[in-house]
Design a protein around this motif. Sequence first.
Motif, mmCIF file in Angstrom:
data_model
loop_
_atom_site.group_PDB
_atom_site.id
_atom_site.type_symbol
_atom_site.label_atom_id
_atom_site.label_comp_id
_atom_site.label_asym_id
_atom_site.label_seq_id
_atom_site.Cartn_x
_atom_site.Cartn_y
_atom_site.Cartn_z
ATOM 1 N N PRO A 1 0.542 -1.211 -0.119
ATOM 2 C CA PRO A 1 -0.002 0.107 -0.038
ATOM 3 C C PRO A 1 0.796 1.395 -0.134
ATOM 4 C CG PRO A 1 0.128 -1.080 2.190
ATOM 5 C CD PRO A 1 0.747 -2.096 0.999
ATOM 6 N N ARG A 2 1.979 1.066 0.627
ATOM 7 C CA ARG A 2 2.984 2.264 0.593
ATOM 8 C C ARG A 2 4.389 2.117 0.029
ATOM 9 N NH1 ARG A 2 0.546 1.447 4.682
ATOM 10 N NH2 ARG A 2 2.004 -0.160 5.501
ATOM 11 N N PRO A 3 4.381 1.847 -1.485
ATOM 12 C CA PRO A 3 5.897 1.755 -2.270
ATOM 13 C C PRO A 3 7.205 2.126 -2.033
ATOM 14 C CG PRO A 3 4.376 2.360 -3.573
ATOM 15 C CD PRO A 3 3.850 2.187 -2.261
ATOM 16 N N GLU A 4 6.483 3.962 -0.948
ATOM 17 C CA GLU A 4 7.549 4.628 -1.363
ATOM 18 C C GLU A 4 8.295 3.818 -0.035
ATOM 19 O OE1 GLU A 4 3.668 6.080 1.125
ATOM 20 O OE2 GLU A 4 4.288 5.304 -0.719
ATOM 21 N N GLU A 5 7.807 3.384 1.198
ATOM 22 C CA GLU A 5 8.576 3.089 2.229
ATOM 23 C C GLU A 5 9.955 2.142 1.693
ATOM 24 O OE1 GLU A 5 5.823 1.149 4.976
ATOM 25 O OE2 GLU A 5 4.673 2.777 4.680
ATOM 26 N N LEU A 6 10.153 1.347 0.289
ATOM 27 C CA LEU A 6 10.787 0.221 -0.379
ATOM 28 C C LEU A 6 11.116 0.719 -0.719
ATOM 29 C CD1 LEU A 6 8.632 -2.640 -0.156
ATOM 30 C CD2 LEU A 6 9.802 -1.483 1.700
ATOM 31 N N ARG A 7 11.149 2.465 -0.907
ATOM 32 C CA ARG A 7 12.779 2.714 -2.139
ATOM 33 C C ARG A 7 13.679 2.449 -2.090
ATOM 34 N NH1 ARG A 7 11.159 6.714 2.178
ATOM 35 N NH2 ARG A 7 12.850 7.376 3.054
ATOM 36 N N VAL A 8 14.634 2.264 -0.907
ATOM 37 C CA VAL A 8 15.971 2.013 -1.185
ATOM 38 C C VAL A 8 15.831 0.248 -2.130
ATOM 39 C CG1 VAL A 8 18.210 1.275 0.637
ATOM 40 C CG2 VAL A 8 16.716 3.222 1.027
ATOM 41 N N LEU A 9 15.083 -0.368 -1.095
ATOM 42 C CA LEU A 9 14.933 -1.846 -2.366
ATOM 43 C C LEU A 9 14.458 -1.346 -4.075
ATOM 44 C CD1 LEU A 9 15.226 -5.062 -1.776
ATOM 45 C CD2 LEU A 9 12.757 -4.827 -1.200
ATOM 46 N N LEU A 10 13.941 -0.857 -3.510
ATOM 47 C CA LEU A 10 13.138 -0.855 -5.133
ATOM 48 C C LEU A 10 14.186 -0.240 -6.380
ATOM 49 C CD1 LEU A 10 9.823 1.069 -4.902
ATOM 50 C CD2 LEU A 10 10.582 -1.815 -6.045
ATOM 51 N N SER A 11 15.233 0.679 -5.760
ATOM 52 C CA SER A 11 16.129 0.893 -5.997
ATOM 53 C C SER A 11 17.354 0.501 -6.410
ATOM 54 C CB SER A 11 16.895 2.668 -5.400
ATOM 55 O OG SER A 11 17.645 2.694 -6.234
ATOM 56 N N GLN A 12 17.734 -0.406 -5.770
ATOM 57 C CA GLN A 12 18.889 -1.658 -5.941
ATOM 58 C C GLN A 12 18.146 -3.057 -6.504
ATOM 59 O OE1 GLN A 12 20.133 -3.699 -2.294
ATOM 60 N NE2 GLN A 12 20.636 -1.610 -1.431
ATOM 61 N N MET A 13 17.258 -3.202 -6.561
ATOM 62 C CA MET A 13 16.390 -3.638 -7.180
ATOM 63 C C MET A 13 16.325 -3.274 -9.536
ATOM 64 S SD MET A 13 12.884 -5.156 -5.111
ATOM 65 C CE MET A 13 12.114 -6.064 -7.061
ATOM 66 N N GLN A 14 16.254 -2.210 -9.114
ATOM 67 C CA GLN A 14 15.996 -1.428 -10.202
ATOM 68 C C GLN A 14 17.931 -1.441 -11.226
ATOM 69 O OE1 GLN A 14 14.286 2.318 -9.645
ATOM 70 N NE2 GLN A 14 12.031 1.649 -9.800
ATOM 71 N N SER A 15 19.060 -0.761 -10.001
ATOM 72 C CA SER A 15 20.148 -1.382 -10.116
ATOM 73 C C SER A 15 20.479 -1.906 -11.094
ATOM 74 C CB SER A 15 20.400 -0.637 -9.843
ATOM 75 O OG SER A 15 20.658 0.819 -9.198
ATOM 76 N N ALA A 16 20.443 -3.569 -10.147
ATOM 77 C CA ALA A 16 20.396 -4.817 -10.665
ATOM 78 C C ALA A 16 19.554 -4.993 -11.853
ATOM 79 C CB ALA A 16 19.463 -5.553 -9.172
ATOM 80 N N PHE B 1 13.846 -4.275 7.652
ATOM 81 C CA PHE B 1 15.216 -5.298 6.687
ATOM 82 C C PHE B 1 15.826 -4.752 5.907
ATOM 83 C CE2 PHE B 1 11.211 -4.270 3.770
ATOM 84 C CZ PHE B 1 12.116 -4.197 2.588
ATOM 85 N N VAL B 2 16.961 -5.445 5.680
ATOM 86 C CA VAL B 2 18.291 -4.997 5.079
ATOM 87 C C VAL B 2 18.019 -5.070 3.831
ATOM 88 C CG1 VAL B 2 21.024 -5.624 4.728
ATOM 89 C CG2 VAL B 2 19.696 -5.598 7.145
ATOM 90 N N PRO B 3 18.036 -4.613 3.010
ATOM 91 C CA PRO B 3 17.824 -4.345 1.816
ATOM 92 C C PRO B 3 18.915 -5.435 0.696
ATOM 93 C CG PRO B 3 17.847 -2.077 2.259
ATOM 94 C CD PRO B 3 17.975 -2.948 3.463
ATOM 95 N N GLU B 4 20.142 -5.158 0.940
ATOM 96 C CA GLU B 4 20.391 -6.356 1.097
ATOM 97 C C GLU B 4 20.332 -7.841 0.597
ATOM 98 O OE1 GLU B 4 22.644 -2.907 0.638
ATOM 99 O OE2 GLU B 4 21.763 -3.703 2.533
ATOM 100 N N GLU B 5 20.028 -8.131 2.234
ATOM 101 C CA GLU B 5 19.264 -9.431 2.856
ATOM 102 C C GLU B 5 18.371 -9.844 1.888
ATOM 103 O OE1 GLU B 5 17.571 -12.247 6.578
ATOM 104 O OE2 GLU B 5 18.560 -10.027 6.487
ATOM 105 N N VAL B 6 17.252 -8.912 1.380
ATOM 106 C CA VAL B 6 16.186 -9.469 0.813
ATOM 107 C C VAL B 6 16.241 -9.768 -0.531
ATOM 108 C CG1 VAL B 6 13.623 -7.904 -0.057
ATOM 109 C CG2 VAL B 6 14.346 -7.915 2.130
#
Length: 262
Positions: free
Chosen positions: A17-32, A114-119
């Motif tokens: 419901p609030r994807p902005e809370e995961l912006r660091v994880l989303l950024s890493q996914m996009q970079s990958a 959570f730690v984005p790298e772990e996810v």
Amino acid sequence: MGGTRTLKESHILLIHPRPEELRVLLSQMQSAGVRISMATTSQQGLQRAQALPPDLILLNVQMPKMDGLTLCRLLRETPAARHIPIIFLSTVSTVEDRLQGFALGAVDYVTQPFVPEEVMARICIHLARGVQRTEQRDPPDQQLPQDADEITLRAAMRLIDQQLDAPPPLREIARLVGTHGKRLTTIFRRYLGVTVYAYIREQRLRKSQELLASSNATIQDIADLIGFRSAANFATSFRERTGMTPSVFRKQIREMKQWGGA
């Protein structure tokens, strides 16, 4: 296929419901190089998972209106989505919550924060395993789209069958499959020609016949397993439905097996 290549070629659906809370994880996914689809409601997530099935779903448990557990239950009854790995995200996590998530078919359960790298590492692992699941997918003729009511029906039937000894009240069954009692009753009548309660009675009878034919469980044990308060109540209901007592039914089945094997 290596982990990096698997990640780069993947399509992940985030239902939150609030994807902005995961912006660091989303950024890493996009970079990958991950292709990301997003849904902010469970209904939207179900529709997107059906329309363009992703390789993996990140699903928040605390969704509005229809929670993530209910959505997972529906996804598992959707031919196009039932084999997609689901990783639960939750701000609240107890052992009971995690066990329920795994029981519904999730492959992982991550607690926020959570730690984005772990996810990311967990995503890579489950994407790699997902490649191995492709051979287990349904044949093409079973991948035909189902309408929402049929998915709801299948989810409710599975839920009832798993809790046949003590099924929840109609209102709770409906909530757990993302609808309300009146609509669920209408769906059962439309597809099965019976009410939810009539379906429960029929399933109890079917299960009791299976147990009588294939096990040495006592009549009392069978009554307990299918939700009757006593062996006497079970025997009365069984006789009203089949015209014979459970003992007579079991005897006839065994005699038929002996005759057939003679």
